[in-house]
Structure formats: C-alpha cells, structure tokens
Design an enzyme around this catalytic site. Structure first.
Site, PDB file in Angstrom:
ATOM      1  N   SER A 209       0.812  -1.042   0.107  1.00 20.15           N
ATOM      2  CA  SER A 209      -0.149   0.030   0.068  1.00 20.15           C
ATOM      3  C   SER A 209       0.921   1.220   0.083  1.00 20.15           C
ATOM      4  CB  SER A 209      -0.862   0.006   1.165  1.00 20.15           C
ATOM      5  OG  SER A 209      -2.000   0.863   1.068  1.00 20.15           O
ATOM      6  N   ASN A 210       0.505   2.461   0.453  1.00 20.23           N
ATOM      7  CA  ASN A 210       1.082   3.674   0.615  1.00 20.23           C
ATOM      8  C   ASN A 210       0.498   4.618   1.467  1.00 20.23           C
ATOM      9  OD1 ASN A 210      -0.922   5.324  -0.667  1.00 20.23           O
ATOM     10  ND2 ASN A 210      -0.720   4.089  -2.519  1.00 20.23           N
ATOM     11  N   ARG A 211       1.155   5.655   1.848  1.00 22.09           N
ATOM     12  CA  ARG A 211       0.844   6.475   2.809  1.00 22.09           C
ATOM     13  C   ARG A 211      -0.369   7.611   2.666  1.00 22.09           C
ATOM     14  NH1 ARG A 211       4.106  10.409   4.187  1.00 22.09           N
ATOM     15  NH2 ARG A 211       5.572  10.273   2.454  1.00 22.09           N
ATOM     16  N   ALA A 276      -4.484   7.194  -4.604  1.00 20.20           N
ATOM     17  CA  ALA A 276      -2.973   6.694  -4.646  1.00 20.20           C
ATOM     18  C   ALA A 276      -3.072   5.251  -5.024  1.00 20.20           C
ATOM     19  CB  ALA A 276      -2.017   7.072  -3.426  1.00 20.20           C
TER      20      ALA A 276
END
Ligand code: PMT
Length: 406
Positions: A209-211, A276
């Site tokens: 995943s991402n932030r 995102a």
C-alpha cells in the site's frame, strides 16, 4: 474550514438531547462563530442557561422577556442580521410552530425574523418523527428553504430503537457549512471522486500500500457537496468518515476501485482521481500466511491504469487526475497529463515535508490540456479542494465558450 465572522443563533428546545446542544455550541465557538443561544421554556427543564452562557460567552435568551421590551427588539434585530438560525434539538412542537408561522415565544419569534439560513436538527421518538403531521410540517419547511436534517437511527430515550436521534455534531456542522456556502455552482453536477490508497494483498494478513490518508480526496468530496453537487466517493481504506450526503463506495484493491469507477462513470459529469492507486500487485497472493525466516520472492504485475481507461472512454465528463512527483514536477506532470489524455492534472511534490501524503496541507500545480499552468500556494487541503473545483469551472466555461465560437 472556519466559521470566523459568522453570527449565529442556536435555538435549543425541550428534548432529552438538549444536553448535546452544549457540545454543538462548543464546536461552533471553537470554529470561530459568535453564537447567541435561545432556550425554550422546556429546554430549560433539561439544561440550565448557565451552561450555555459559559460556553457562548454571551447572555442566553429565554422565554422570560417581554416581547415589547428594548431587549426583545434588539434580539429581533440580531435574528435579522445573523447568518443562520440553527435549532438543535428541534422538537415536533417547534417544527409545527415554525411550519405554521406561530411566534409565541422568543425562539419562534426569532425564526420568523430570521433573514439568513435556517436549519433544524430534529430529535424525538421514532413514532413521532414518522407521524404524518410531523412529516407534513417538515415538507412545508423544506419547501420554504429551511434545511431540516434527517434524524439518525438508534436507541431512543423512550427505550425503543428507531429514527429520531439528534444527528451527530459533525453532521449538523457540515449542514451549516453547506447552508452558509456562498457558491452552489456545482448544482446539477455529478462528481465522482476517488480517494485514499489501495491495498494489494500479499497473503491473508499482508499487503502492498502507500501513505495516502484520503484527506485530499475527502476534502474534494466535501467541497463538491457544499457547492451543490451529487457526489460519489470511491475510497480505499482510510481512517476518515465519509462526508454526509455522498454515495460512499469503499474498496480495497486497485481492481475493485477500477470496477467501482467504471460502474459509476457513465453518469458522472466530473471525475477527480485523487486516490493513490498502487501501481503493482502480487501476481499470486498466497492463500495462507507466509511463514517467516525464509526468503520470499514476490512477483509483481502492473495494476490497470484506471485514469487512462476513464479518459479513453470519452464519456463527456471533465477529467481531473493527480500526479505524485518527487522531482522535475512540472515536466513530469505535463508528460503525465498528455499520456493519460485528461483535462486537468493536479501535481504535488510528495518529497516535501508538510504537503502531499498524509499531511494537512497541500501545494499544487494545475496543468490543463489547453496549455495553461497555475501554481497554488500551500494551503489546508480543504482550501486546495475548493480552488481546484473553481479552476475546473473556469476551464469548463472557457472550453464551452471556445466551442460556441467554432
Ligand atoms: O490522501 P492524502 O494523504 O491526502 O494525500 C494526497 C495525495 C498525495 C495521495 C494526492 O494529492 C495525490 O497526489 N494523489 C495521486 C497519487 C498517485 O497515485 O499519483 P500517480 O502519479 O502515481 O498517479 C497519477 C494518476 O493516475 C492519479 O490520479 C491516480 O489516481 C491515477 N492512477 C494511478 C495508477 C493506476 N494504476 N491507476 C490510476 O488511476
């Protein structure tokens, strides 16, 4: 967002939920509003004026004043010039009086004098709310432009469960923002917003995943709702509460997001892709938890490019993409705008502290397909969202004018 400079009247009527008006008042004054509280006679049976006087820093209006007195005249003048009168909780009784123009106490008198927005947040037993007489009064008030919020479902003071609970403070404040919003310039638009990260499973407990916190996308959805749009918010997992009034579609993976976006795309007039999306996913996610202490090689495959697919469908919607860049922002963003074939690209430098991923603020560059570039200064994401929507409206109007001249 702030309520600084806003003059409000908070009417409180006789419901067990009257104590919640104290929390609401604290929120309103915390946001900068100047609030005068008006308590009905029955409200004072539940909560005393001292609580409201302390929280508002102003004298509280009760039903004890003589309607002919100088004080009464002054308060009618206050109702005339205030930005909004908000009644929370609003009983079936005050809804009925307001619907029929009865002014037999200070609050109902102020409601007749009000020239700004009027909002009612009902609280009553579920059976009362459903009663045809109450529903007819609500319909009358709404037809007159009064915002009557829907009460919430849950446990009621009667011991029963049903629809009649005072809406949560956040919902009431959001409704107030919308009522006070100067621009309804997206009325008639159907806006599709994506937000947050996607999660691509590696095994049943791990993911890529991402932030992304979702703040930018939720800010856009909130701003579009305040400006009168119908909003569908398709979101990966975040800690945020979806703004009231949107159609909320929670998803986990890029493929789920793609499916949801394509399903809602045909009716959208504006698409804003702030999510995102993970560029890659595991080709073969493990069906059972991977055991530690051994080397694992993950084979990654690219996820579908949802934005490019949306643009390729040419549904007639105005399409806004985002670009998360770490260097040569303008050049990379211009290339991305052209390769994706979209109308507007919002680029942010995600290598900088304090903006971009999981930050309260953002600072963005707007690049459009007609060759224009505009830099917005660093601002809270809510303000960036509003500025993006205003820019979209200006570009759309420009494109329509150019079309009319050809
Ligand atoms: O959520 P926050 O914490 O508030 O942070 C906001 C943000 C930094 C996430 C936001 O401002 C932002 O930049 N969003 C886009 C992030 C991104 O994925 O950028 P990108 O350059 O990788 O993708 C370009 C565009 O294509 C984006 O609109 C993205 O949604 C879309 N995309 C990307 C990959 C993919 N497979 N499908 C897509 O549709």
């Amino acid at each position: 967002m702030s309520l600084a400079g806003r003059e409000l009247i908070l009417g409180v009527t006789g419901s067990i939920a009257a104590y919640k008006a104290a929390y609401l008042l604290r929120e309103l004054t915390g946001l900068g509003a100047a609030v005068t509280v008006c308590l009905s006679e029955h409200a004072r049976e539940f909560v005393g004026p001292l609580t409201f006087r302390t929280l508002s820093g102003r004298p509280v209006l009760t039903n004890l004043f003589d309607p002919q007195s100088a004080e009464a005249v002054e308060h009618v003048a206050l109702a005339e010039r205030c930005h909004a009168v908000l009644v929370a909780p609003a009983t079936a009784n005050v809804l009925a009086k307001a619907a029929h123009g009865i002014a037999d106490d200070p609050l109902t008198t102020l409601l007749l004098a009000a020239r700004g927005a009027v909002l009612m947040a009902p609280a009553m037993d579920g059976g009362m709310w459903a009663h045809p007489a109450v529903q007819a009064n609500v319909a009358t008030l709404r037809a007159r432009g009064v915002t009557v919020l829907e009460p919430e479902e849950g446990a009621l003071a009667s011991g029963l469960a049903g629809k009649g609970r005072l809406p949560e403070v956040e919902r009431i404040v959001e409704a107030l923002y919308r009522a006070l919003s100067p621009a309804r310039d997206l009325a008639g638009d159907r806006v599709l917003v994506t937000a947050g990260p996607t999660r691509e499973p590696i095994d049943p407990v791990r993911y890529i995943s991402n932030r992304s916190s979702g703040k930018m996308g939720y800010g856009l959805a909130t701003a579009a709702l305040r400006r009168g749009a119908q909003v569908t918010l398709i979101s990966g997992p975040t800690a945020l509460t979806p703004p009231p009034g949107c159609v909320f579609v929670p998803v986990q993976t890029a493929e789920e997001m793609r499916e949801a976006v394509l399903q809602h795309l045909p009716s959208a007039t504006l698409v804003v892709k702030a999510a995102a999306v993970a560029d890659y996913r595991a080709k073969h996610p493990a069906g059972t938890k991977l055991k530690g202490k051994r080397e694992v090689t993950l084979e990654l495959v690219p996820n579908p490019d949802i934005l490019a697919e949306v643009a390729a469908r040419r549904t007639g919607a105005f399409i806004v993409g985002f670009a998360a860049e770490t260097h040569d922002v303008a050049a990379h963003a211009r290339a991305k705008l052209e390769s994706k074939g979209i109308d507007l690209l919002v680029a942010n430098d995600v290598s900088r502290q304090g903006i971009g991923f999981d930050a309260e603020d953002n600072e963005v560059l707007l690049l459009d397909r007609w060759g224009g570039t505009r830099a917005l200064p660093r601002m809270p994401k809510a303000a960036v969202a509003d500025a993006i929507l205003s820019h979209v409206l200006a570009l759309r109007a420009g494109a329509a004018a150019r079309k009319a001249h050809t």
